[in-house]
Design a protein around this motif. Structure first.
Motif, mmCIF file in Angstrom:
data_model
loop_
_atom_site.group_PDB
_atom_site.id
_atom_site.type_symbol
_atom_site.label_atom_id
_atom_site.label_comp_id
_atom_site.label_asym_id
_atom_site.label_seq_id
_atom_site.Cartn_x
_atom_site.Cartn_y
_atom_site.Cartn_z
ATOM 1 N N GLU A 146 0.836 -1.199 0.000
ATOM 2 C CA GLU A 146 0.000 0.000 0.000
ATOM 3 C C GLU A 146 0.874 1.253 0.000
ATOM 4 O OE1 GLU A 146 -3.842 0.245 2.278
ATOM 5 O OE2 GLU A 146 -2.892 -1.430 3.342
ATOM 6 N N ASN A 147 0.340 2.318 -0.585
ATOM 7 C CA ASN A 147 0.992 3.641 -0.548
ATOM 8 C C ASN A 147 2.437 3.631 -1.046
ATOM 9 O OD1 ASN A 147 -1.366 4.684 0.730
ATOM 10 N ND2 ASN A 147 -0.628 3.864 2.659
ATOM 11 N N LYS A 148 2.709 2.835 -2.069
ATOM 12 C CA LYS A 148 4.063 2.767 -2.640
ATOM 13 C C LYS A 148 4.272 3.894 -3.660
ATOM 14 C CE LYS A 148 7.880 0.211 -2.852
ATOM 15 N NZ LYS A 148 8.758 0.052 -1.710
ATOM 16 N N PHE A 149 3.172 4.411 -4.209
ATOM 17 C CA PHE A 149 3.251 5.484 -5.214
ATOM 18 C C PHE A 149 1.920 6.232 -5.248
ATOM 19 C CE2 PHE A 149 1.907 1.551 -7.241
ATOM 20 C CZ PHE A 149 0.751 1.932 -7.898
ATOM 21 N N GLY A 150 1.941 7.376 -5.939
ATOM 22 C CA GLY A 150 0.710 8.144 -6.110
ATOM 23 C C GLY A 150 -0.045 7.720 -7.356
ATOM 24 N N ILE A 151 0.518 8.036 -8.529
ATOM 25 C CA ILE A 151 -0.085 7.670 -9.823
ATOM 26 C C ILE A 151 0.955 6.905 -10.632
ATOM 27 C CG2 ILE A 151 -1.084 8.554 -11.986
ATOM 28 C CD1 ILE A 151 -1.693 11.185 -10.367
ATOM 29 N N LEU A 152 0.552 5.787 -11.218
ATOM 30 C CA LEU A 152 1.450 4.997 -12.064
ATOM 31 C C LEU A 152 0.802 4.800 -13.430
ATOM 32 C CD1 LEU A 152 3.394 1.804 -10.977
ATOM 33 C CD2 LEU A 152 2.452 2.028 -13.250
ATOM 34 N N ILE A 153 1.513 5.211 -14.474
ATOM 35 C CA ILE A 153 1.058 5.008 -15.861
ATOM 36 C C ILE A 153 1.993 3.973 -16.480
ATOM 37 C CG2 ILE A 153 0.724 6.087 -18.121
ATOM 38 C CD1 ILE A 153 0.657 8.801 -16.547
ATOM 39 N N ALA A 154 1.437 2.919 -17.052
ATOM 40 C CA ALA A 154 2.317 1.881 -17.611
ATOM 41 C C ALA A 154 1.750 1.304 -18.889
ATOM 42 C CB ALA A 154 2.534 0.760 -16.592
ATOM 43 N N GLU A 155 2.645 1.063 -19.825
ATOM 44 C CA GLU A 155 2.331 0.349 -21.063
ATOM 45 C C GLU A 155 2.767 -1.097 -20.837
ATOM 46 O OE1 GLU A 155 1.369 0.970 -25.374
ATOM 47 O OE2 GLU A 155 1.814 2.578 -23.993
ATOM 48 N N LEU A 156 1.823 -2.020 -20.906
ATOM 49 C CA LEU A 156 2.098 -3.422 -20.576
ATOM 50 C C LEU A 156 1.969 -4.264 -21.846
ATOM 51 C CD1 LEU A 156 0.003 -3.470 -17.275
ATOM 52 C CD2 LEU A 156 2.457 -3.048 -17.520
ATOM 53 N N GLU A 157 3.117 -4.531 -22.488
ATOM 54 C CA GLU A 157 3.124 -5.200 -23.787
ATOM 55 C C GLU A 157 3.222 -6.714 -23.644
ATOM 56 O OE1 GLU A 157 5.279 -1.210 -24.375
ATOM 57 O OE2 GLU A 157 5.398 -2.860 -22.931
ATOM 58 N N LEU A 158 2.565 -7.402 -24.557
ATOM 59 C CA LEU A 158 2.741 -8.846 -24.708
ATOM 60 C C LEU A 158 3.954 -9.053 -25.616
ATOM 61 C CD1 LEU A 158 1.820 -11.862 -24.601
ATOM 62 C CD2 LEU A 158 0.355 -11.350 -26.557
ATOM 63 N N MET A 159 5.041 -9.596 -25.064
ATOM 64 C CA MET A 159 6.287 -9.708 -25.832
ATOM 65 C C MET A 159 6.503 -11.104 -26.418
ATOM 66 S SD MET A 159 7.396 -6.683 -25.798
ATOM 67 C CE MET A 159 9.056 -6.810 -26.467
ATOM 68 N N SER A 160 5.744 -12.099 -25.949
ATOM 69 C CA SER A 160 5.913 -13.456 -26.482
ATOM 70 C C SER A 160 4.565 -13.932 -27.009
ATOM 71 C CB SER A 160 6.394 -14.393 -25.372
ATOM 72 O OG SER A 160 5.351 -14.586 -24.431
ATOM 73 N N ASN A 161 4.517 -15.168 -27.474
ATOM 74 C CA ASN A 161 3.244 -15.733 -27.929
ATOM 75 C C ASN A 161 2.477 -16.414 -26.790
ATOM 76 O OD1 ASN A 161 3.567 -14.953 -30.610
ATOM 77 N ND2 ASN A 161 4.895 -16.709 -31.030
ATOM 78 N N ASN A 162 3.026 -16.326 -25.576
ATOM 79 C CA ASN A 162 2.402 -16.999 -24.445
ATOM 80 C C ASN A 162 1.314 -16.106 -23.843
ATOM 81 O OD1 ASN A 162 1.744 -18.474 -22.182
ATOM 82 N ND2 ASN A 162 3.856 -19.072 -21.765
ATOM 83 N N VAL A 163 0.139 -16.143 -24.475
ATOM 84 C CA VAL A 163 -0.968 -15.274 -24.063
ATOM 85 C C VAL A 163 -1.471 -15.659 -22.673
ATOM 86 C CG1 VAL A 163 -3.312 -14.516 -24.643
ATOM 87 C CG2 VAL A 163 -1.626 -14.842 -26.452
ATOM 88 N N ARG A 164 -1.496 -16.960 -22.379
ATOM 89 C CA ARG A 164 -2.003 -17.403 -21.073
ATOM 90 C C ARG A 164 -1.156 -16.897 -19.920
ATOM 91 N NH1 ARG A 164 -4.756 -23.389 -21.459
ATOM 92 N NH2 ARG A 164 -6.463 -22.710 -22.795
ATOM 93 N N GLU A 165 0.171 -16.921 -20.112
ATOM 94 C CA GLU A 165 1.070 -16.413 -19.071
ATOM 95 C C GLU A 165 0.843 -14.913 -18.872
ATOM 96 O OE1 GLU A 165 5.844 -16.530 -18.040
ATOM 97 O OE2 GLU A 165 5.227 -16.123 -20.098
ATOM 98 N N TYR A 166 0.677 -14.193 -19.964
ATOM 99 C CA TYR A 166 0.408 -12.752 -19.924
ATOM 100 C C TYR A 166 -0.906 -12.481 -19.180
ATOM 101 C CZ TYR A 166 -0.451 -8.030 -21.883
ATOM 102 O OH TYR A 166 -0.700 -6.696 -22.055
ATOM 103 N N GLU A 167 -1.948 -13.249 -19.516
ATOM 104 C CA GLU A 167 -3.250 -13.103 -18.847
ATOM 105 C C GLU A 167 -3.123 -13.363 -17.348
ATOM 106 O OE1 GLU A 167 -5.939 -15.745 -20.801
ATOM 107 O OE2 GLU A 167 -6.546 -14.261 -22.295
ATOM 108 N N SER A 168 -2.375 -14.408 -17.022
ATOM 109 C CA SER A 168 -2.184 -14.784 -15.619
ATOM 110 C C SER A 168 -1.502 -13.658 -14.837
ATOM 111 C CB SER A 168 -1.354 -16.070 -15.555
ATOM 112 O OG SER A 168 -0.986 -16.358 -14.240
ATOM 113 N N LYS A 169 -0.461 -13.064 -15.431
ATOM 114 C CA LYS A 169 0.243 -11.954 -14.775
ATOM 115 C C LYS A 169 -0.677 -10.743 -14.625
ATOM 116 C CE LYS A 169 4.992 -13.090 -16.114
ATOM 117 N NZ LYS A 169 6.110 -12.743 -16.999
ATOM 118 N N PHE A 170 -1.511 -10.524 -15.645
ATOM 119 C CA PHE A 170 -2.405 -9.380 -15.604
ATOM 120 C C PHE A 170 -3.461 -9.542 -14.508
ATOM 121 C CE2 PHE A 170 -2.444 -5.716 -18.325
ATOM 122 C CZ PHE A 170 -3.556 -5.031 -17.875
#
Length: 201
Positions: A146-170
């Motif tokens: 909690e309270n580690k930052f105020g506002i965080l803007i991030a671009e979260l790209e899928l870099m591999s073909n492993n869509v399930r792993e990406y979904e899981s992390k998301f």
């Protein structure tokens, strides 16, 4: 959405407490400092910018911007000297090793924890990350407290073909954010709508 205001090519919540005493760190500037400039003009906040890639180094040499402090250092989950890969000519570099790549270079990288210690800033009021696929695990870590930052803007790209792993992390990110009282918003995009998700937390 009425809750957000477009600042250059990013969005900030209209209801925020940013001011000239706020701390702002930006990871991944490529060849574009418009967001950092707009934040400076609107809120009088200088940014600490981290991007060791050749294109960014050239931009800083050519323009010598006075509204940022520039660090020729990358961001990763752990600190150390790491190799960056260029996926195709003129593209940005990534820490993810692709099957084919055009060029490489090595650079010092800091973990967020080390960066915080080195800058002597415990809580950042504004964080921007556009680091070609490396942001997701770092953002998850930041949302674990909690309270580690105020506002965080991030671009979260899928870099591999492993869509399930990406979904899981998301899903992990959403759970951590909700558990620690962060609000997470996905911003709509016209292109790369599923291979790159932009969030404001």
């Amino acid at each position: 959405n009425d809750e957000f205001e477009k600042i250059s090519n990013y969005y900030l919540p209209k209801n925020n407490s940013l001011n000239k005493n706020s701390s702002f760190v930006s990871f991944g500037i490529g060849s574009d400092l418009n967001f950092e400039k707009e934040v400076y003009l609107k809120y009088d906040i200088r940014s600490n910018c981290f991007d060791p890639t050749p294109r960014s180094k050239q931009l800083i040499e050519d323009t010598n911007p006075l509204f940022i402090d520039y660090f020729e250092i990358g961001l990763n989950t752990t600190s150390g000297i790491l190799k960056f890969y260029q996926i195709k000519p003129y593209s940005d570099f990534t820490l993810y090793k692709p099957k084919k790549f055009w060029n490489t270079f090595e650079s010092e990288c800091w973990s967020f924890e080390d960066l915080s210690k080195n800058l002597n800033i415990e809580i950042f009021d504004l964080i921007k990350m556009d680091i070609e696929g490396a942001a997701l695990p770092i953002v998850i870590d930041l949302c674990r407290e909690e309270n580690k930052f105020g506002i965080l803007i991030a671009e979260l790209e899928l870099m591999s073909n492993n869509v399930r792993e990406y979904e899981s992390k998301f899903i992990n990110l959403i759970n951590e954010a909700n558990m620690n009282s962060y609000s997470i918003f996905r911003l709509p995009k016209k292109k790369n709508n599923f291979t790159s998700i932009e969030v404001v937390i």
